[in-house]
Scaffold this motif. Structure first.
Motif, PDB file in Angstrom:
ATOM      1  N   GLU A 124      10.697  47.215 -16.590  1.00  0.00           N
ATOM      2  CA  GLU A 124      10.289  48.589 -16.344  1.00  0.00           C
ATOM      3  C   GLU A 124       9.164  49.023 -17.271  1.00  0.00           C
ATOM      4  O   GLU A 124       8.337  49.850 -16.922  1.00  0.00           O
ATOM      5  N   GLN A 125       9.154  48.496 -18.489  1.00  0.00           N
ATOM      6  CA  GLN A 125       8.141  48.900 -19.462  1.00  0.00           C
ATOM      7  C   GLN A 125       7.556  47.731 -20.240  1.00  0.00           C
ATOM      8  O   GLN A 125       6.387  47.756 -20.614  1.00  0.00           O
ATOM      9  N   ALA A 126       8.335  46.717 -20.473  1.00  0.00           N
ATOM     10  CA  ALA A 126       7.880  45.585 -21.277  1.00  0.00           C
ATOM     11  C   ALA A 126       6.819  44.763 -20.556  1.00  0.00           C
ATOM     12  O   ALA A 126       6.883  44.567 -19.352  1.00  0.00           O
ATOM     13  N   LEU A 127       5.851  44.284 -21.314  1.00  0.00           N
ATOM     14  CA  LEU A 127       4.848  43.359 -20.800  1.00  0.00           C
ATOM     15  C   LEU A 127       5.098  42.003 -21.433  1.00  0.00           C
ATOM     16  O   LEU A 127       4.981  41.840 -22.651  1.00  0.00           O
ATOM     17  N   LEU A 128       5.504  41.036 -20.607  1.00  0.00           N
ATOM     18  CA  LEU A 128       5.767  39.697 -21.122  1.00  0.00           C
ATOM     19  C   LEU A 128       4.459  38.974 -21.391  1.00  0.00           C
ATOM     20  O   LEU A 128       3.502  39.086 -20.628  1.00  0.00           O
ATOM     21  N   MET A 129       4.435  38.222 -22.472  1.00  0.00           N
ATOM     22  CA  MET A 129       3.268  37.428 -22.796  1.00  0.00           C
ATOM     23  C   MET A 129       3.122  36.292 -21.783  1.00  0.00           C
ATOM     24  O   MET A 129       4.119  35.687 -21.368  1.00  0.00           O
ATOM     25  N   PRO A 130       1.901  35.987 -21.371  1.00  0.00           N
ATOM     26  CA  PRO A 130       1.704  34.894 -20.419  1.00  0.00           C
ATOM     27  C   PRO A 130       2.032  33.536 -21.022  1.00  0.00           C
ATOM     28  O   PRO A 130       2.307  32.567 -20.313  1.00  0.00           O
ATOM     29  N   GLU A 131       2.029  33.468 -22.330  1.00  0.00           N
ATOM     30  CA  GLU A 131       2.390  32.226 -23.030  1.00  0.00           C
ATOM     31  C   GLU A 131       3.075  32.613 -24.328  1.00  0.00           C
ATOM     32  O   GLU A 131       2.537  33.420 -25.100  1.00  0.00           O
ATOM     33  N   PHE A 132       4.270  32.077 -24.576  1.00  0.00           N
ATOM     34  CA  PHE A 132       5.016  32.430 -25.771  1.00  0.00           C
ATOM     35  C   PHE A 132       4.535  31.571 -26.938  1.00  0.00           C
ATOM     36  O   PHE A 132       4.646  30.350 -26.908  1.00  0.00           O
ATOM     37  N   ARG A 133       4.034  32.205 -27.978  1.00  0.00           N
ATOM     38  CA  ARG A 133       3.523  31.471 -29.130  1.00  0.00           C
ATOM     39  C   ARG A 133       4.243  31.895 -30.398  1.00  0.00           C
ATOM     40  O   ARG A 133       4.505  33.084 -30.601  1.00  0.00           O
ATOM     41  N   PRO A 134       4.567  30.938 -31.277  1.00  0.00           N
ATOM     42  CA  PRO A 134       5.240  31.284 -32.537  1.00  0.00           C
ATOM     43  C   PRO A 134       4.378  32.204 -33.388  1.00  0.00           C
ATOM     44  O   PRO A 134       3.144  32.120 -33.368  1.00  0.00           O
ATOM     45  N   LEU A 135       5.023  33.086 -34.126  1.00  0.00           N
ATOM     46  CA  LEU A 135       4.283  33.929 -35.051  1.00  0.00           C
ATOM     47  C   LEU A 135       3.692  33.064 -36.157  1.00  0.00           C
ATOM     48  O   LEU A 135       4.273  32.046 -36.558  1.00  0.00           O
ATOM     49  N   LYS A 136       2.542  33.463 -36.646  1.00  0.00           N
ATOM     50  CA  LYS A 136       1.930  32.757 -37.771  1.00  0.00           C
ATOM     51  C   LYS A 136       2.839  32.888 -38.993  1.00  0.00           C
ATOM     52  O   LYS A 136       3.617  33.835 -39.104  1.00  0.00           O
ATOM     53  N   PRO A 137       2.744  31.953 -39.933  1.00  0.00           N
ATOM     54  CA  PRO A 137       3.593  32.031 -41.125  1.00  0.00           C
ATOM     55  C   PRO A 137       3.397  33.347 -41.880  1.00  0.00           C
ATOM     56  O   PRO A 137       2.277  33.792 -42.100  1.00  0.00           O
ATOM     57  N   PHE A 138       4.513  33.975 -42.245  1.00  0.00           N
ATOM     58  CA  PHE A 138       4.459  35.220 -43.013  1.00  0.00           C
ATOM     59  C   PHE A 138       5.688  35.287 -43.899  1.00  0.00           C
ATOM     60  O   PHE A 138       6.685  34.597 -43.667  1.00  0.00           O
ATOM     61  N   SER A 139       5.656  36.141 -44.913  1.00  0.00           N
ATOM     62  CA  SER A 139       6.789  36.290 -45.819  1.00  0.00           C
ATOM     63  C   SER A 139       6.799  37.692 -46.411  1.00  0.00           C
ATOM     64  O   SER A 139       5.908  38.058 -47.176  1.00  0.00           O
ATOM     65  N   LEU A 140       7.804  38.473 -46.031  1.00  0.00           N
ATOM     66  CA  LEU A 140       7.991  39.816 -46.551  1.00  0.00           C
ATOM     67  C   LEU A 140       9.363  39.906 -47.214  1.00  0.00           C
ATOM     68  O   LEU A 140      10.072  38.911 -47.322  1.00  0.00           O
ATOM     69  N   THR A 141       9.728  41.107 -47.650  1.00  0.00           N
ATOM     70  CA  THR A 141      11.023  41.330 -48.278  1.00  0.00           C
ATOM     71  C   THR A 141      11.733  42.477 -47.568  1.00  0.00           C
ATOM     72  O   THR A 141      11.122  43.499 -47.265  1.00  0.00           O
ATOM     73  N   THR A 142      13.028  42.302 -47.291  1.00  0.00           N
ATOM     74  CA  THR A 142      13.780  43.343 -46.609  1.00  0.00           C
ATOM     75  C   THR A 142      14.197  44.437 -47.585  1.00  0.00           C
ATOM     76  O   THR A 142      14.111  44.279 -48.812  1.00  0.00           O
ATOM     77  N   HIS A 143      14.725  45.520 -47.038  1.00  0.00           N
ATOM     78  CA  HIS A 143      15.124  46.659 -47.870  1.00  0.00           C
ATOM     79  C   HIS A 143      16.270  46.309 -48.817  1.00  0.00           C
ATOM     80  O   HIS A 143      16.477  47.003 -49.815  1.00  0.00           O
TER      81      HIS A 143
END
Length: 222
Positions: free
Chosen positions: A46-65
């Protein structure tokens, strides 16, 4: 300049940014023309737009609350809704978080068994301490996750996704500055791949329905 005029002017970069983000996301994640079939299975949304190709996120590193690592590994094994903003945001962020809370309740009411997490990424690490993030996200739901990190770490996540944000000085404001940022919400699948995104205006019921449809009908290879 009147305060109302100033507010309208501050909205202009945000509106432009949102429009640019939608175009950049589609452009960045659209696969090159080839004879291969698209990865996305036919799922009616209804609202979501699916990606035509699923690609892994680039490497990242954050900290949670709560001080834990939030990185690519944190995405594995469950779906992740991810939004970007800051706790001092006067309008978009609290609206989005309230929407997440309603969406979460709707998904739970439909007894979906697919594991997922809701993550709010602060792009204002200067003011958003982990303590403040904890108070903010858990106010909307105890299960929600807040995450942030140094500017370089934030860019490692946001830039490849086409998520735009910038600091705007506001001398006539007690806050000192505001952050113009994208209002888009992304959905990452249990393999850590950018699976779909929701552009504003958002609707909690439609997002809940789309998640249930996507997570139920989309086969995730192991």
């Amino acid at each position: 300049m009147k305060e109302n005029d100033t507010s309208r002017m501050n909205l202009i970069p945000l509106i432009i940014a949102v429009s640019v983000v939608a175009g950049m996301v589609v452009w960045y994640f659209s696969p090159l023309k080839s004879a291969s079939a698209p990865v996305a299975e036919p799922v009616k949304t209804e609202q979501a737009l699916l990606m035509p190709e699923f690609r892994p996120l680039k490497p990242f590193s954050l900290t949670t609350h709560n001080g834990a690592a939030f990185d690519n590994q944190s995405l594995i094994g469950r779906w992740t809704f991810m939004s970007f903003g800051y706790t001092y945001c006067p309008d978009i962020c609290p609206t989005t978080m309230s929407l997440f809370a309603e969406m979460h309740n709707r998904i739970q009411a439909q007894k979906s068994t697919k594991p997922y997490q809701v993550t709010f990424v602060s792009v204002d690490p200067e003011r958003d301490s982990l303590e403040r993030l904890s108070e903010y996200v858990t106010y909307f739901d105890p299960s929600f996750v807040g995450a942030t990190g140094p500017e370089e770490a934030l860019q490692a996540l946001t830039k490849p996704l086409g998520i735009l944000y910038r600091r705007v000085e506001t001398e006539d404001s007690a806050m000192g500055y505001v952050m113009d940022h994208s209002a888009s919400i992304i959905l990452v699948d249990p393999q850590g791949r950018f699976h779909a995104y929701f552009s504003p205006p958002h609707d909690a019921e439609k997002m809940a329905n789309d998640f249930i449809a996507i997570s139920s009908l989309t086969t995730i290879a192991r």
